[in-house]
Design a protein around this motif. Structure first.
Motif, PDB file in Angstrom:
ATOM      1  N   PHE A 191       0.823  -1.207   0.000  1.00  0.00           N
ATOM      2  CA  PHE A 191       0.000   0.000   0.000  1.00  0.00           C
ATOM      3  C   PHE A 191       0.861   1.263   0.000  1.00  0.00           C
ATOM      4  O   PHE A 191       1.898   1.322   0.659  1.00  0.00           O
ATOM      5  CB  PHE A 191      -0.911   0.025   1.226  1.00  0.00           C
ATOM      6  N   GLU A 192       0.412   2.284  -0.728  1.00  0.00           N
ATOM      7  CA  GLU A 192       1.091   3.579  -0.761  1.00  0.00           C
ATOM      8  C   GLU A 192       0.050   4.699  -0.668  1.00  0.00           C
ATOM      9  O   GLU A 192      -0.862   4.764  -1.501  1.00  0.00           O
ATOM     10  CB  GLU A 192       1.890   3.741  -2.057  1.00  0.00           C
ATOM     11  N   VAL A 193       0.190   5.524   0.350  1.00  0.00           N
ATOM     12  CA  VAL A 193      -0.759   6.631   0.525  1.00  0.00           C
ATOM     13  C   VAL A 193      -0.562   7.647  -0.589  1.00  0.00           C
ATOM     14  O   VAL A 193       0.568   8.045  -0.898  1.00  0.00           O
ATOM     15  CB  VAL A 193      -0.585   7.299   1.908  1.00  0.00           C
ATOM     16  N   LEU A 194      -1.667   8.068  -1.213  1.00  0.00           N
ATOM     17  CA  LEU A 194      -1.619   9.004  -2.337  1.00  0.00           C
ATOM     18  C   LEU A 194      -1.685  10.447  -1.855  1.00  0.00           C
ATOM     19  O   LEU A 194      -2.222  10.725  -0.770  1.00  0.00           O
ATOM     20  CB  LEU A 194      -2.781   8.718  -3.287  1.00  0.00           C
ATOM     21  N   PRO A 195      -1.181  11.405  -2.650  1.00  0.00           N
ATOM     22  CA  PRO A 195      -1.282  12.822  -2.280  1.00  0.00           C
ATOM     23  C   PRO A 195      -2.739  13.254  -2.141  1.00  0.00           C
ATOM     24  O   PRO A 195      -3.611  12.803  -2.883  1.00  0.00           O
ATOM     25  CB  PRO A 195      -0.611  13.540  -3.452  1.00  0.00           C
ATOM     26  N   GLN A 196      -2.999  14.118  -1.178  1.00  0.00           N
ATOM     27  CA  GLN A 196      -4.332  14.651  -0.948  1.00  0.00           C
ATOM     28  C   GLN A 196      -4.271  16.181  -0.953  1.00  0.00           C
ATOM     29  O   GLN A 196      -3.194  16.781  -0.992  1.00  0.00           O
ATOM     30  CB  GLN A 196      -4.892  14.143   0.382  1.00  0.00           C
ATOM     31  N   THR A 197      -5.427  16.798  -0.898  1.00  0.00           N
ATOM     32  CA  THR A 197      -5.510  18.260  -0.939  1.00  0.00           C
ATOM     33  C   THR A 197      -4.706  18.890   0.183  1.00  0.00           C
ATOM     34  O   THR A 197      -4.095  19.944   0.020  1.00  0.00           O
ATOM     35  CB  THR A 197      -6.975  18.705  -0.856  1.00  0.00           C
ATOM     36  N   ALA A 198      -4.673  18.232   1.350  1.00  0.00           N
ATOM     37  CA  ALA A 198      -3.916  18.774   2.482  1.00  0.00           C
ATOM     38  C   ALA A 198      -2.416  18.803   2.194  1.00  0.00           C
ATOM     39  O   ALA A 198      -1.685  19.651   2.695  1.00  0.00           O
ATOM     40  CB  ALA A 198      -4.194  17.947   3.732  1.00  0.00           C
ATOM     41  N   ASP A 199      -1.960  17.853   1.339  1.00  0.00           N
ATOM     42  CA  ASP A 199      -0.537  17.806   0.998  1.00  0.00           C
ATOM     43  C   ASP A 199      -0.187  18.787  -0.120  1.00  0.00           C
ATOM     44  O   ASP A 199       0.898  19.370  -0.138  1.00  0.00           O
ATOM     45  CB  ASP A 199      -0.149  16.386   0.565  1.00  0.00           C
ATOM     46  N   LEU A 200      -1.107  18.943  -1.061  1.00  0.00           N
ATOM     47  CA  LEU A 200      -0.892  19.827  -2.207  1.00  0.00           C
ATOM     48  C   LEU A 200      -2.041  20.830  -2.257  1.00  0.00           C
ATOM     49  O   LEU A 200      -3.119  20.526  -2.787  1.00  0.00           O
ATOM     50  CB  LEU A 200      -0.844  19.007  -3.507  1.00  0.00           C
ATOM     51  N   PRO A 201      -1.847  22.025  -1.726  1.00  0.00           N
ATOM     52  CA  PRO A 201      -2.931  23.015  -1.659  1.00  0.00           C
ATOM     53  C   PRO A 201      -3.561  23.351  -3.009  1.00  0.00           C
ATOM     54  O   PRO A 201      -4.740  23.689  -3.078  1.00  0.00           O
ATOM     55  CB  PRO A 201      -2.234  24.250  -1.061  1.00  0.00           C
ATOM     56  N   ASP A 260     -13.493   8.829  -5.570  1.00  0.00           N
ATOM     57  CA  ASP A 260     -12.583   9.955  -5.764  1.00  0.00           C
ATOM     58  C   ASP A 260     -11.160   9.454  -5.541  1.00  0.00           C
ATOM     59  O   ASP A 260     -10.887   8.781  -4.537  1.00  0.00           O
ATOM     60  CB  ASP A 260     -12.876  11.090  -4.773  1.00  0.00           C
ATOM     61  N   TYR A 261     -10.234   9.803  -6.445  1.00  0.00           N
ATOM     62  CA  TYR A 261      -8.864   9.308  -6.318  1.00  0.00           C
ATOM     63  C   TYR A 261      -7.907  10.233  -7.070  1.00  0.00           C
ATOM     64  O   TYR A 261      -8.290  10.945  -7.996  1.00  0.00           O
ATOM     65  CB  TYR A 261      -8.751   7.876  -6.863  1.00  0.00           C
ATOM     66  N   TYR A 262      -6.661  10.203  -6.659  1.00  0.00           N
ATOM     67  CA  TYR A 262      -5.613  11.061  -7.229  1.00  0.00           C
ATOM     68  C   TYR A 262      -5.132  10.522  -8.576  1.00  0.00           C
ATOM     69  O   TYR A 262      -4.910   9.323  -8.727  1.00  0.00           O
ATOM     70  CB  TYR A 262      -4.436  11.139  -6.256  1.00  0.00           C
ATOM     71  N   VAL A 263      -4.971  11.426  -9.552  1.00  0.00           N
ATOM     72  CA  VAL A 263      -4.329  11.076 -10.820  1.00  0.00           C
ATOM     73  C   VAL A 263      -3.197  12.075 -11.075  1.00  0.00           C
ATOM     74  O   VAL A 263      -3.310  13.257 -10.746  1.00  0.00           O
ATOM     75  CB  VAL A 263      -5.316  11.088 -12.006  1.00  0.00           C
ATOM     76  N   PRO A 264      -2.078  11.626 -11.643  1.00  0.00           N
ATOM     77  CA  PRO A 264      -0.946  12.527 -11.869  1.00  0.00           C
ATOM     78  C   PRO A 264      -1.178  13.543 -12.973  1.00  0.00           C
ATOM     79  O   PRO A 264      -0.431  14.518 -13.082  1.00  0.00           O
ATOM     80  CB  PRO A 264       0.198  11.567 -12.233  1.00  0.00           C
ATOM     81  N   GLN A 265      -2.220  13.320 -13.801  1.00  0.00           N
ATOM     82  CA  GLN A 265      -2.562  14.288 -14.849  1.00  0.00           C
ATOM     83  C   GLN A 265      -4.027  14.136 -15.225  1.00  0.00           C
ATOM     84  O   GLN A 265      -4.581  13.042 -15.220  1.00  0.00           O
ATOM     85  CB  GLN A 265      -1.668  14.091 -16.082  1.00  0.00           C
TER      86      GLN A 265
END
Length: 275
Positions: A191-201, A260-265
């Motif tokens: 498992f790897e925690v993905l970036p969230q809004t709190a990490d990237l404003p 809802d999930y993080y995508v790099p682009q």
């Protein structure tokens, strides 16, 4: 102007049959398949495949959504794991591949769906009947904030290797489900925690992002339009007047999910601007 939608390959021909035990398949490891015709929200009719393997204690449902996406739900009762896979038609004219695959993995709770041994015994009297769910269960909104390493996924569920093979770089789960599996002894290195809004404003919903190459939070919604969610019990009375109950059918449900999930682009989430 967008080109015409392409269809994904037809559902594969499957070998299992299915409501009473199959001839010669009375053993504990019964396999079965049931195909039902299901009405979609827009009025279209699609065929849904329901497979059950009581030997490995799992079931799988597969149907084609109205937009052409091929949706699969696999429930692994033994490992308490639920796997959603979506094969989404790509838009070649916008630089996408022919299709995009996503896998979402969550904890399987008891009584969400009927047991595999019951599913393996289902049949229908009229295969041409178009079915609609008797019960609509509430929409579930899930924040998939953890990525799953495909090469190690078999430790979580052996079905990940087959179900998510096309989505090796796009397998997601939730931190709260990870905690549950870790308590069961699953290796946390997958498992790897993905970036969230709190990490990237500056991280925002892909729907609001104007730069196709910036990271964003993607949203994907799907619906399982018909599935056996509960067993029905009937009562009988013997010659002495004693009353007993027995399984006499199923209750069908429909349930929608939003992930809802993080995508790099944003290029990996072009459908989100259309919702």
């Amino acid at each position: 102007m967008r080109g015409p939608r392409r269809r994904l390959p037809a559902l594969p021909a499957l070998l299992w049959l299915a409501l009473a035990p199959l001839p010669g398949a009375g053993g504990p490891a019964a396999r079965a398949e049931l195909r039902v015709r299901v009405r979609l929200p827009g009025g279209q009719v699609t065929e849904e495949s329901l497979q059950a393997d009581s030997g490995s204690d799992c079931i799988s449902l597969e149907l084609r959504a109205a937009d052409g996406a091929l949706l699969t739900l696999t429930a692994d009762f033994r490992q308490e794991v639920k796997i959603f896979r979506a094969l989404i038609l790509g838009e070649l004219e916008r630089g996408q591949s022919q299709f995009q695959a996503l896998c979402f993995i969550t904890r399987l709770h008891r009584n969400e769906i009927i047991p595999s041994e019951s599913m393996a015994k289902l049949r229908q009297k009229n295969p041409r009947t178009v079915r609609q769910a008797e019960e609509v269960r509430g929409l579930e909104h899930l924040s998939m904030d953890v990525a799953v390493n495909f090469s190690k996924g078999a430790q979580l569920s052996s079905h990940i290797h087959n179900v998510c093979a096309e989505a090796k770089e796009a397998i997601y789960t939730r931190e709260e489900d990870v905690k549950f599996w870790l308590e069961k002894g699953v290796d946390g290195s997958m498992f790897e925690v993905l970036p969230q809004t709190a990490d990237l404003p500056d991280l925002q919903r892909c729907k609001l992002c104007t730069d196709r190459w910036k990271p964003c939070i993607c949203r994907y919604s799907l619906s399982i339009e018909w599935y056996p969610c509960m067993l029905k019990y009937c009562k009988s009375r013997d010659a002495t007047g004693k009353v007993s109950s027995y399984k006499c059918g199923i209750r069908s449900c429909q349930k929608g999910y939003t992930f809802d999930y993080y995508v790099p682009q944003k290029q990996l989430c072009l459908w989100d601007e259309e919702t």
